[in-house]
Design a protein around this motif. Sequence first.
Motif, PDB file in Angstrom:
ATOM      1  N   GLY A  15       0.818  -1.211   0.000  1.00 55.77           N
ATOM      2  CA  GLY A  15       0.000   0.000   0.000  1.00 55.77           C
ATOM      3  C   GLY A  15       0.847   1.254   0.000  1.00 55.77           C
ATOM      4  O   GLY A  15       0.544   2.228  -0.702  1.00 55.77           O
ATOM      5  N   PHE A  16       1.930   1.242   0.776  1.00 51.67           N
ATOM      6  CA  PHE A  16       2.849   2.383   0.811  1.00 51.67           C
ATOM      7  C   PHE A  16       3.470   2.628  -0.560  1.00 51.67           C
ATOM      8  O   PHE A  16       3.549   3.770  -1.032  1.00 51.67           O
ATOM      9  CB  PHE A  16       3.939   2.131   1.854  1.00 51.67           C
ATOM     10  N   LEU A  17       3.906   1.562  -1.215  1.00 52.71           N
ATOM     11  CA  LEU A  17       4.560   1.712  -2.512  1.00 52.71           C
ATOM     12  C   LEU A  17       3.584   2.202  -3.583  1.00 52.71           C
ATOM     13  O   LEU A  17       3.913   3.079  -4.393  1.00 52.71           O
ATOM     14  CB  LEU A  17       5.181   0.375  -2.939  1.00 52.71           C
ATOM     15  N   ILE A  18       2.368   1.650  -3.586  1.00 53.83           N
ATOM     16  CA  ILE A  18       1.386   2.055  -4.602  1.00 53.83           C
ATOM     17  C   ILE A  18       1.015   3.526  -4.432  1.00 53.83           C
ATOM     18  O   ILE A  18       1.079   4.316  -5.378  1.00 53.83           O
ATOM     19  CB  ILE A  18       0.128   1.163  -4.533  1.00 53.83           C
ATOM     20  N   ASN A  19       0.616   3.899  -3.226  1.00 49.80           N
ATOM     21  CA  ASN A  19       0.205   5.292  -3.004  1.00 49.80           C
ATOM     22  C   ASN A  19       1.385   6.252  -3.060  1.00 49.80           C
ATOM     23  O   ASN A  19       1.253   7.388  -3.531  1.00 49.80           O
ATOM     24  CB  ASN A  19      -0.516   5.422  -1.663  1.00 49.80           C
ATOM     25  N   GLY A  20       2.538   5.798  -2.575  1.00 50.23           N
ATOM     26  CA  GLY A  20       3.698   6.674  -2.587  1.00 50.23           C
ATOM     27  C   GLY A  20       4.217   6.960  -3.979  1.00 50.23           C
ATOM     28  O   GLY A  20       4.615   8.085  -4.286  1.00 50.23           O
ATOM     29  N   LEU A  21       4.181   5.934  -4.862  1.00 48.75           N
ATOM     30  CA  LEU A  21       4.732   6.092  -6.205  1.00 48.75           C
ATOM     31  C   LEU A  21       3.704   6.593  -7.218  1.00 48.75           C
ATOM     32  O   LEU A  21       4.047   7.354  -8.131  1.00 48.75           O
ATOM     33  CB  LEU A  21       5.317   4.759  -6.690  1.00 48.75           C
ATOM     34  N   PHE A  22       2.454   6.155  -7.039  1.00 53.18           N
ATOM     35  CA  PHE A  22       1.458   6.459  -8.078  1.00 53.18           C
ATOM     36  C   PHE A  22       0.269   7.268  -7.564  1.00 53.18           C
ATOM     37  O   PHE A  22      -0.610   7.616  -8.346  1.00 53.18           O
ATOM     38  CB  PHE A  22       0.936   5.149  -8.690  1.00 53.18           C
ATOM     39  N   GLY A  23       0.238   7.549  -6.255  1.00 53.71           N
ATOM     40  CA  GLY A  23      -0.924   8.240  -5.690  1.00 53.71           C
ATOM     41  C   GLY A  23      -1.176   9.602  -6.297  1.00 53.71           C
ATOM     42  O   GLY A  23      -2.332  10.011  -6.490  1.00 53.71           O
ATOM     43  N   LYS A  24      -0.110  10.320  -6.624  1.00 54.54           N
ATOM     44  CA  LYS A  24      -0.272  11.661  -7.193  1.00 54.54           C
ATOM     45  C   LYS A  24      -0.940  11.605  -8.559  1.00 54.54           C
ATOM     46  O   LYS A  24      -1.654  12.530  -8.960  1.00 54.54           O
ATOM     47  CB  LYS A  24       1.083  12.346  -7.291  1.00 54.54           C
ATOM     48  N   LYS A  25      -0.718  10.494  -9.288  1.00 57.88           N
ATOM     49  CA  LYS A  25      -1.343  10.338 -10.595  1.00 57.88           C
ATOM     50  C   LYS A  25      -2.748   9.756 -10.475  1.00 57.88           C
ATOM     51  O   LYS A  25      -3.611  10.020 -11.316  1.00 57.88           O
ATOM     52  CB  LYS A  25      -0.475   9.445 -11.478  1.00 57.88           C
ATOM     53  N   ILE A  26      -2.984   8.948  -9.434  1.00 58.64           N
ATOM     54  CA  ILE A  26      -4.315   8.357  -9.248  1.00 58.64           C
ATOM     55  C   ILE A  26      -5.344   9.442  -8.950  1.00 58.64           C
ATOM     56  O   ILE A  26      -6.448   9.456  -9.496  1.00 58.64           O
ATOM     57  CB  ILE A  26      -4.293   7.309  -8.115  1.00 58.64           C
ATOM     58  N   LYS A  27      -4.992  10.334  -8.013  1.00 58.57           N
ATOM     59  CA  LYS A  27      -5.790  11.521  -7.665  1.00 58.57           C
ATOM     60  C   LYS A  27      -7.115  11.194  -6.968  1.00 58.57           C
ATOM     61  O   LYS A  27      -7.542  11.930  -6.094  1.00 58.57           O
ATOM     62  CB  LYS A  27      -6.055  12.385  -8.899  1.00 58.57           C
TER      63      LYS A  27
END
Length: 664
Positions: A15-27
């Motif tokens: 969860g940390f890796l997904i949100n940390g790496l891609f969270g800004k693009k997921i929005k």
Amino acid sequence: MFDNVWLIPLFPLIGFLINGLFGKKIKNEAVIGGIGTLMIFFSFLVSCGILMQMIGLPPEQRVFEKVVFPWIHCGNFKADMAFLVDPLSCVMIMVVTGVGSLIHLYSIGYMHGEEGFYRFFAYLNLFCMSMLLLVLGSNMLVMFIGWEGVGLCSYLLIGYYFHKKSAGDAAKKAFVMNRVGDFGFLIGLFTLYWWFGSNHNIWTINFTEIKAASHLLPYGGVVTVATLCFFVGATGKSAQIPLFTWLPDAMEGPTPVSALIHAATMVTAGVYMIGRMSFVFIKSPETMMVIAVVGAATAIFAATIGTAQNDIKRVLAYSTVSQLGYMFLAMGVGAFTAGIFHLMTHAFFKACLFLGSGSVIHSMHHALHKIHSHDDAQDMRNMGGLRKAMPITFITFLVSTIAISGIPGFSGFFSKDEILWMSFSNAYHGNLNIVLWGIGAAAALLTAFYMFRLVFMTFFGECRIKPEAKSYLHESPLVITIPLMVLGVLAAVGGYLGMPKIFGMLPNYFEHWLEPVFELATEYGSKYAQHGAHPSHTLEWGLMGLSVVIALVGIATAFTMYVKNTELPGKFVATFPALHRAVYNKWYVDELYDFLFVNPCKALGQFLWKGFDIVIVDGVVNGVANVVMGISGIFRYMQSGYIYNYAFSMALGVVVMLGYYIFK
């Protein structure tokens, strides 16, 4: 199922890796929050499976070590990335993942619209992952990785609003004070490793191996040095005297962070570490005495400060420091099971209280924002009468307040009363026992007083918010109230897992569950027991009744001052202004630390900068540069750029050389 234990810290790491790496693009907040919440919930499901499997095993088989991968093998030293599953770690993973899941769910609603939403959930997942590493580590090195990880995450989350100076200062304060404690932890680790290796050729930091060889440890001596160093680490992580001042300032982070730090992670690490190494600590009666005294002193000291605070989260913060003091008191009197039991029940009602305060702040902030008011949404003097507008928040908050106050039938009563009884009846500290009990009872009185003061100021009486804002007060959405209701139920009934033997109604499931973990501690501790007449059941019933009366007196006093006769607090302040000023200013401990440590360090830094760096270092560098500049200033006149000057210089050189050889 035990083989799947590695999945428990893995899910929040994902969860940390997904949100940390891609969270800004997921929005999308729902997707980001859903990923963070589901990851820790999956860990909770795996933890439940491990617990169910362990319950079906006989006590002697409830220990399992899973090596995830070989790590450091160097000479006699060996440390693998390995996890230890036993009844104690099972309790901790259930608390971390269970309460953590509810806090994650709550955060989806509470953090709505916040800038850096993805960053918050990434940090939250990393925080839980670090805590799970800490409690599952089968050796001290894996534990220390988690130990440092929660320290890092506390810095990141306390300073989440990094544009605020107060948040940045609080984050740095937490980080620095924890580094002081961590230094003690490392010295204790090195000392224990060196002693076993040099004296018995047992080069290990593995918990099960140390436990198996613990009979070789002497009483006192080097064990006292090692355990005192470990305890220094515990005082930093679990906010005990003298390293406690960072925790109240940690409220600068968002409220879900406060709930996670104060209830499920971080501050429980010190208590857990002592419980995990109880077979070592019990070999040093001197350290046990220090732990008990520091725990009792912290419990009463923090409780006094809580009576005069007006910020709703700051009251709860000092309450946490005080309750942690109870846990350390339990550890110091050898009541390890009672200490872990209070850790669990405290996680239920303190998480509910912090999340409830967040629900109140959420509603207050919304109402004040609507009328463009800059009043403090966390100041209880701006609240009052909120039970009508926020019934679910009020009921769950009231239940948790009753629990922390130690009223019979609620979770806090069972765990806190067990600690008070053990502090009175333990066989380790002789005549000091009655003093420890008295301090614990006094802290219980203050706890009941300041917690019901909070309830009465927030939910009772007339609403003191500006009249035009009252219509905007509302109950929080379900994503916030559902975690409150679940935690409220646990705060009410969670204590029945540890029903004291004296009741005879239900067996003490919690004590039986942890008995194999603390079996050696009980055996070793008995060697220092002062054999004599055991306190009677009549005395136990009497002290239990007295503790309940003490709690009721605290509640009645708060009711009289903040509901019945609201002029009394003002009269008290007018009568004892110096006392109130001292308590309100937290007994000036921060100012004392500034005077003794912070300001001298700043002065030393200024001296090293201006006196050494600028004068000496910069002086030498600049001096060399000035000498070179001076010399070059002389010789640069020789570089005129005219050919006839260079020809004249060459001719003159030839004449000089010829003259030298002719007249030599």
